[in-house]
Scaffold this active site. Structure first.
Site, short mmCIF file in Angstrom:
data_model
loop_
_atom_site.label_atom_id
_atom_site.label_comp_id
_atom_site.label_asym_id
_atom_site.label_seq_id
_atom_site.Cartn_x
_atom_site.Cartn_y
_atom_site.Cartn_z
CB THR A 187 -0.86 0.11 1.24
OG1 THR A 187 -1.54 1.28 1.47
CG2 THR A 187 -0.24 -0.50 2.41
CD GLU A 334 -3.28 0.02 5.35
OE1 GLU A 334 -4.26 -0.01 5.19
OE2 GLU A 334 -2.53 0.45 5.16
CE LYS A 444 -5.82 17.66 11.53
NZ LYS A 444 -5.20 17.14 10.37
CD1 TRP A 449 -10.22 19.34 13.47
CD2 TRP A 449 -11.50 18.51 13.00
NE1 TRP A 449 -9.56 18.73 13.67
CE2 TRP A 449 -9.83 17.78 14.08
CE3 TRP A 449 -12.34 16.45 13.06
CZ2 TRP A 449 -9.51 16.52 14.27
CZ3 TRP A 449 -12.14 15.45 13.20
CH2 TRP A 449 -9.65 15.55 14.45
#
Lengths: 544, 544
Positions: A187, A334, A444, A449
């Site tokens: 990956t 994963e 941010k 956010w």
């Protein structure tokens, strides 16, 4: 604890979970069902099983022993499917080489995985010839060809079909420890070298067993059952084509492997073979829907699983208008990959198609056997109220146990005993997960956010916008500020004021905050993409 | 072997297969779906999960620790379902007491299983009071009641609902070894004491994961998916009600538990709750179809899994004529139970209903993950040609590892590394298994085998025959000869000559050999049955 654990003696007839067991049922239930390879090959499940045994003999004769690694570089094919089974079934490790990586990355991954033998399709022969001198562990090559195998200076064991034809159909596949590694692939992260993930026989069997009911039994309209016809549109080297070839083979589904993805060809195969189930990332689906052949084809009832990124509203609307039954799934390299899938209950399906798209493009509900939650930066669980956001962490029986030969990164991945996905999401009281952003992509600004995905969705609704990516750029006063990189419709004038004016309506409606509106846009002809077709924000940040 | 086995360090995030994981998905997908208990109780999946946590606290407060054994004596109920989960989830063993055994057998099994705590329904309180003095390990009792708990001299911990109401809904179910025993129950063999089989968390999870696609994805018409409504008609103490309550809970299916089986009540619940899937042995289905309520009910589309014995042609015809979608499954106490299930492909379903019954009552095809073959007396594989017969032996990830505390019988069960079912069958080239008989029931005559099941089927086609059982009786000349015990239609005269004449047509058609026609019949008012409703040939042999 005096739990009665079965002692080894009492557990003498323990049945290990091995990939060979996934082959038992398909051929028994539907021996005549076909495995099709584009216009080139067509055979049934009995033949598939026979060819897997032949391949096992070929690999063994080529000196491959349990624990060795066999790499494959191929488009989606019946031969690749055979390798999905034969390589792990003899105890070897199947390395899915990502053919879209750079030559340097391919050298790195093949050396890192310690590949012993390489199965390489003609189309990748020039690439392999270019890098072969740098491959430190490879002992030989087998050529995969659709016509006549080209001459090469590589140390070739033989041509795949000729080798199979000469091999015995008898191979007694052994039992061994179910925790033996079956597959590995790499990956590409934000920085540094590709990282290798790996999955055991046990993990792939359990992923298959849980994915089957997730696709066939949970929703009121099943995505994939035995009677369906399957064609992947996510490459087989990419996270086991999301694991579906294993599910399809266990269920005895007719399978269609399209070779290299050419949109018109995919649509033709869909029509000719009666495909009913596919899966792909939004960019691939967009290409397929936009191609010439798709314009006249009847796509109604095509079950489509999308993932890798949230489909845009425009793509969703188009799929809905074409009658495609699409839902979103979520996972990553994963995680083998499946973690969540959208579920539409009967009530949701009563709604008009255009009112269903909002539900269909959510991240979905964790599938059977998956434990999943969102946590704050300190690792504390965050409320499932649909508002609060946190990083998705998960536990399930099929997650990579780490990154191959990377103990520090492995520890980080599994901090606190949960696998950290790096995705920021909310979860509503109905357990529906909604990804807001990658942790590294969240902007941010002024202590708040901003979700880049949300902003991209709203900007993409502007009629002059073809594609858009939002990234955070450093800002002295606010820490970060959003910047939108936009591909405008050809020949149309587009400027910042138009985009700001467009976004103002969503500010007025309370959908986004005033401070989420960007002060900078960049117009480009195309967005940079990663090897699997995702927008590459890492590259965008270096460009602006 | 240099197979890359994951070392303990690399496998640090191993996810054990525990029954608690089966609870994750149902409540997430369908939190509002109901669990119904006859006319007495009705609640949703959120409440189910809450009550399981409460029960775990009750059991822990009652002194139950991991490794202890909790026995249940109950009809099919929501409380029994709660015990299916809570008992193993705290690490204890759930002993499913077969309430149809004799008091002596119940004493034997409860002492042999070393039961610590007993959950007992009012209806079985007299039985337990009668045997309590002989129970050597029991420390206490919890009363299950549908009205007001009757007074008793037993050492009672409390009444189930009162205890649950007082308990906390918070219980942190621990992780532990997936090979920990979760359930045990006893199977009554031909001779000797009942034998205890046992299943681990891992085995029950794998059985559930493989049964879900077998029921939902393999056939063109699924038997059980999330949107179905499930009501067992095989008791919950009998081989985990064939494992279906675990599947249904994982899928979030609405579940209806009928209490004690009264045919009219079962049909009323079917109608009222919209039941779409049930399972039962032929004798129970016969009772249900023959009851008053069934005469006027619309049974069309009821999915029915039958097993335990092959349904007669008459029962099959009746189910077909009522529009019941029935297929046969095969398994046994030792196999958790599922091994094979009939699969009708689309082609078979195109046939008229009456032509489908032959396929529907076969033993079926081994389900995913099951390895199964037939062997001769020496253990050598027998051809899968539909003609040759042999004993069914099997390997699968969910078979009992032996009989509890019976090493010799365990070794016999697993002779040669395969579980021996004791069933004699043929397997045709399409992998369809057809059981011919129990090894012990096959009649050996003049060096040939006669299938008692085949003979029973043909005799049952006689219009004056209600039920029939054929057994072998010793014969000096031929070793054994068949004897038919027949229940004639009330008021009808029936004699040997009529039966012989009836069978002669099948001899003429070549369906059976001339020497298979019996020379002796015995007319009776009812056939002796075992505790689970099967015809008891052991008793018949002692009677003739």
């Amino acid at each position: 604890m005096k739990t009665r654990i079965l002692e080894p003696a009492a557990n003498a007839h323990h049945s290990p979970l091995l990939i060979k067991n996934l082959l038992l049922s398909g051929q028994r239930y539907y021996p005549e069902r076909e495995i099709v390879y584009s216009d080139i090959s067509r055979y049934n499940y009995l033949c598939l099983n026979e060819r897997i045994a032949r391949l096992a003999n070929v690999l063994t004769d080529a000196g491959i022993s349990p624990g060795d690694t066999v790499a494959v570089l191929d488009w989606d094919s019946h031969r690749y499917l055979e390798a999905y089974f034969a390589v792990p079934m003899i105890g070897a490790v199947l390395h899915h080489v990502n053919v879209r990586l750079s030559p340097e990355q391919i050298i790195y991954t093949m050396n890192h995985a310690e590949d012993d033998l390489v199965l390489v399709h003609d189309d990748f022969l020039p690439l392999i010839e270019q890098v072969a001198g740098s491959l430190q562990t490879v002992r030989g090559y087998i050529q995969l060809t659709d016509a006549e195998a080209p001459a090469t200076g590589l140390k070739v064991v033989g041509e795949y079909e000729a080798l199979l034809a000469a091999a015995s159909t008898d191979y007694q596949f052994p039992d061994f420890d179910e925790n033996s590694i079956a597959t590995t692939f790499y990956t590409t992260g934000t920085t540094g070298n590709p990282k290798g993930v790996y999955f055991s026989h046990r993990q792939l069997v359990l992923h298959t067993l849980a994915m089957a009911p997730a696709l066939g039994s949970m929703d009121s309209v099943p995505m994939l059952r035995s009677d369906d016809v399957y064609m992947p549109m996510t490459p087989m080297f990419h996270v086991h084509a999301w694991g579906v070839p294993y599910v399809a083979t266990m269920l005895g589904v007719k399978q269609v492997y399209p070779g290299r993805y050419e949109p018109n060809k995919l649509v033709q195969l869909y029509q000719r073979e009666g495909v009913t189930f596919s899966h792909g990332v939004p960019t691939v689906l967009q290409m397929v829907l936009g191609c010439e052949a798709a314009k006249t084809a009847d796509l109604k009832g095509w079950n489509m699983l999308t993932g890798g990124a949230a489909p845009t509203q425009a793509l969703s609307d188009e799929m809905a208008s074409r009658g495609i039954n699409f839902v979103t799934a979520y996972g990553m390299s994963e995680t083998c990959p499946l973690l969540t899938m959208v579920n539409l209950d009967e009530e949701a399906r009563q709604l008009p198609a255009e009112q269903q798209t909002g539900a269909r493009i959510k991240t979905g509900i964790p599938v059977p056997m998956v434990d999943l939650r969102i946590v704050d930066l300190a690792g504390n669980p965050v409320a499932h109220d649909g508002e609060a956001v946190g990083e998705i962490v998960t536990r399930a029986p099929w997650l990579t146990q780490g990154y191959f030969k990377e103990p520090e990164k492995s520890e980080e991945l599994w901090a606190g005993g949960w696998l950290h996905t790096g995705d920021v999401a909310s979860i509503d009281p109905n357990h529906v997960v909604q990804i807001k952003d990658r942790i590294k992509d969240v902007i941010k600004t002024g202590g708040e956010w901003i979700s880049t995905i949300e902003l991209e969705n709203l900007i993409s609704k502007h009629e002059a916008v073809v594609e858009v990516a939002v990234v955070g750029i450093p800002d002295e006063r606010w820490d970060e500020r959003p910047l939108a990189m936009i591909v405008p419709v050809e020949g149309v004038e587009l400027d910042l004021a138009q985009i700001q004016q467009h976004l103002q309506q969503f500010v007025d409606q309370g959908e986004i905050a005033k401070w989420a509106v960007p002060e900078r846009i960049v117009l480009v002809e195309a967005l940079p993409k990663t090897s699997v077709g995702k927008i590459d924000k890492k590259v965008i940040r270096t460009l602006v």
